[in-house]
Design an enzyme around this catalytic site. Structure first.
Site, PDB file in Angstrom:
ATOM      1  N   GLY A  66       0.801  -1.208   0.000  1.00 42.69           N
ATOM      2  CA  GLY A  66       0.000   0.000   0.000  1.00 42.69           C
ATOM      3  C   GLY A  66       0.835   1.259   0.000  1.00 42.69           C
ATOM      4  O   GLY A  66       1.776   1.414  -0.764  1.00 42.69           O
ATOM      5  N   SER A  67       0.498   2.176   0.899  1.00 42.25           N
ATOM      6  CA  SER A  67       0.952   3.559   0.827  1.00 42.25           C
ATOM      7  C   SER A  67       2.446   3.749   1.071  1.00 42.25           C
ATOM      8  O   SER A  67       3.039   3.125   1.942  1.00 42.25           O
ATOM      9  CB  SER A  67       0.172   4.396   1.840  1.00 42.25           C
ATOM     10  OG  SER A  67       0.626   5.725   1.850  1.00 42.25           O
ATOM     11  N   CYS A  68       3.012   4.718   0.325  1.00 42.56           N
ATOM     12  CA  CYS A  68       4.393   5.142   0.545  1.00 42.56           C
ATOM     13  C   CYS A  68       4.555   5.879   1.871  1.00 42.56           C
ATOM     14  O   CYS A  68       5.671   6.045   2.368  1.00 42.56           O
ATOM     15  CB  CYS A  68       4.848   6.066  -0.584  1.00 42.56           C
ATOM     16  SG  CYS A  68       4.798   5.316  -2.227  1.00 42.56           S
TER      17      CYS A  68
END
Length: 592
Positions: A66-68
């Site tokens: 998922g998210s950075c």
């Protein structure tokens, strides 16, 4: 549990020593949206560790996903004392490792990160207690009765001698270009070591995801760089921030969030970044071209840049993005190279009939859950003609459940127009086939609401495009939303002005929609979401996944047209779309 200690050895990504009860999951975890940065609770309600607290435990997960912004959340947890004691990974994860490295630089606090490989990782299931010392993991059934103590800090290793440095690189490293650039280059080189890169490359532009406010540590990080005199060396855009910077007071946002979140955006602009505030930088005039070497963070943007534009970027962690923007140099590794862009698995999609626009985010979400870190080559959509909006929605949902920075769709995405070009001639790839059973399971996972009533319709995750505004305008014309339903759209400032000039906003505003810029639904909460609201509806697979943990509401996931209908009636269907209702166990209906 072992009666005598068992020792496993791996690759130490961040040195250190720690111990604690082992917390194991065989599913990757996105720290952003999946872990509360204040308490350390796992809030991803789809994850097997949901409700567990990480503080003081040895967390064993295959990798992040998922998210950075996971690096920012991990840095927050380290700074506030709610981080795991150690991280055990099956695969190298740059996002999580970077969060620890930055905590070392800014807060002089750390935790060990050890990668032990997939085979050894599988053997951790059911183990009780773990102790990490450098590259060694010792397992035992219970906490040993000894006086052993770990370390809260780790010595920073010397710069990797294997990385080839230019004369300018050396000048940055020795401080000739200032403190900010020197520290940035040190962090870039530490990441180059983790990525096994032996040289650096020039990049043409950057997109910064670290401007999302995750807590006091994220603001302190940015302000430290400003104090050091940091200035970006390449054109740099900014991701969505955590508030609408121009209207957060008008929207009723608590100053405890509004002020530091706005200040964080200002800090990155003080470093020379452009005022863009969009999670969809591919919609800006500055979007890169095929083959361009760039440094983008924000998971959906990375996937879109690599897959749809054919540009080249890693899935860069928050904070590494600004370090590279300051230096203009990035490790030559991963998707900057040809090899890692090759397909690692094949996914077959059956023949499609008449589907609506909820198909692509659902398919992306489902395929992402199958891939892990492998780059998929998807067959079966050659004649489907997905639009750029379809690919945007697919990529955002794919990036939510996958750790891969890239997908290929045969006959659709630029590098797979000839699918043979993304295949390694000698590789035998695993294959998955999509079927209605799997898609229905993913649809049910995204539809977490327990009743049909709808309080809020959320659109624009990722940010709305001009063509999406056009479609919404057509759907809203001549209609008015239900008085008790909030319909809010998040978008970038540039696209909002384009939509205004095109005349699309007239019908949308007459319908009763709320327009929010600078931020997006992954950061929005109360009071844009009314405190009494219990149920949301969205056409975003990404937001349908994150919302239950982020805002504590149930979600209906559906097409854009169904979202508008629900905004008028305050009611959602509790049935899957017609095209997903199976006629046979293993195929999608050929007609409706």
């Amino acid at each position: 549990m072992p009666s005598t200690p068992v020792r496993l050895y791996g690759r130490s990504l961040v040195e250190g020593a720690a111990q604690g009860t082992l917390l194991f999951a065989d599913v990757g975890l996105s720290f952003w949206g999946g872990v509360d940065p204040v308490t350390g609770e796992v809030i991803d309600r789809h994850h097997p560790l949901s409700g567990e607290h990480l503080a003081g435990r040895v967390l064993a997960i295959p990798s992040g996903r998922g998210s950075c912004t996971g690096s920012s959340v991990l840095m927050e947890l380290i700074s506030n004392g709610h981080a795991p004691a150690a991280l055990i990974l099956a695969e190298v994860d740059e996002i999580l490792a970077l969060g620890v490295l930055v905590a070392e630089v800014i807060f002089q606090r750390s935790l060990p990160v050890l990668c032990i490989g997939r085979e050894a990782f599988e053997g951790l299931r059911g183990q009780g207690f773990g102790r990490v010392e450098g590259n060694c993991l010792t397992l035992s059934g219970r906490r040993p009765n000894d006086q052993w103590h770990g370390t809260g800090t780790a010595p920073q290793p010397s710069m990797p001698s294997s990385v080839q440095l230019s004369e300018r690189d050396r000048a940055m490293l020795d401080g000739t270009h200032g403190k900010a650039t020197q520290v940035a280059m040190q962090i870039v080189l530490r990441m180059a070591e983790i990525q096994d890169a032996d040289e650096l490359l020039d990049i043409t532009q950057a997109h910064i995801d670290g401007c999302i406010y995750t807590g006091p540590a994220s603001l302190r990080f940015a302000e430290q760089w400003v104090q050091w005199g940091a200035k970006v060396s390449v054109p740099t855009t900014l991701n969505s921030i955590s508030v609408d910077q121009r209207r957060w007071r008008e929207l009723g946002v608590d100053p405890a969030l509004g002020e530091p979140a706005s200040a964080l955006g200002d800090a990155y602009m003080a470093m020379g970044a452009q005022l863009s505030f969009s999670c969809a930088p591919y919609l800006l005039d500055t979007a890169p071209t095929a083959g361009e070497q760039i440094v983008w963070a924000e998971s959906n943007a990375v996937v879109y840049a690599n897959s749809v534009l054919g540009a080249r970027t890693q899935k860069y962690p928050d904070f590494l993005d600004i370090c590279i923007a300051l230096c203009g140099r990035a490790p030559l590794a991963g998707c900057h190279l040809d090899g890692p862009r090759k397909a690692g698995m094949i996914v077959e999609v059956p023949s499609l009939g008449s589907v609506d626009d909820s198909f692509y985010p659902l398919l992306g979400y489902h395929i992402g859950s199958l891939t892990g870190r492998r780059v998929p080559l998807i067959h079966g959509l050659e004649n489907a003609a997905p639009t750029l909006d379809d690919l945007k929605a697919f990529g955002a949902a794919f990036a939510t459940t996958s750790a891969a920075p890239l997908f290929h769709i045969a006959g659709v995405t630029p590098e797979a127009m000839d699918a043979a070009k993304v295949l390694d001639r000698d590789a035998v790839l695993p294959m998955e086939t999509v079927n209605t059973t799997g898609l229905l399971a993913s649809w049910r996972e995204l539809n977490s609401a327990r009743h049909r009533h709808v309080d809020v319709v959320s659109l624009g995750n990722p940010h709305f495009s001009l063509s999406e505004f056009a479609a919404l305008s057509r759907l809203c014309t001549g209609r008015t939303k239900h008085a008790e339903v909030v319909l809010a759209i998040t978008c970038g400032r540039a696209v909002l002005e384009q939509a205004r000039q095109a005349g699309y906003l007239d019908a949308i505003q007459a319908f009763g929609a709320t327009l929010v810029t600078d931020t997006c639904w992954c950061m929005l909460g109360e009071p844009v979401i009314p405190p009494a609201a219990t149920t949301l509806m969205t056409n975003s697979g990404k937001y349908a996944h994150y919302a239950p943990g982020l805002v504590g509401r149930g979600v209906h996931f559906a097409s854009l047209a169904d979202c508008v209908e629900a905004a008028c009636t305050a009611t959602a269907s509790d049935h899957p779309p017609q095209w997903l209702r199976p006629c046979a166990p293993e195929e999608i209906p050929s007609d409706v």
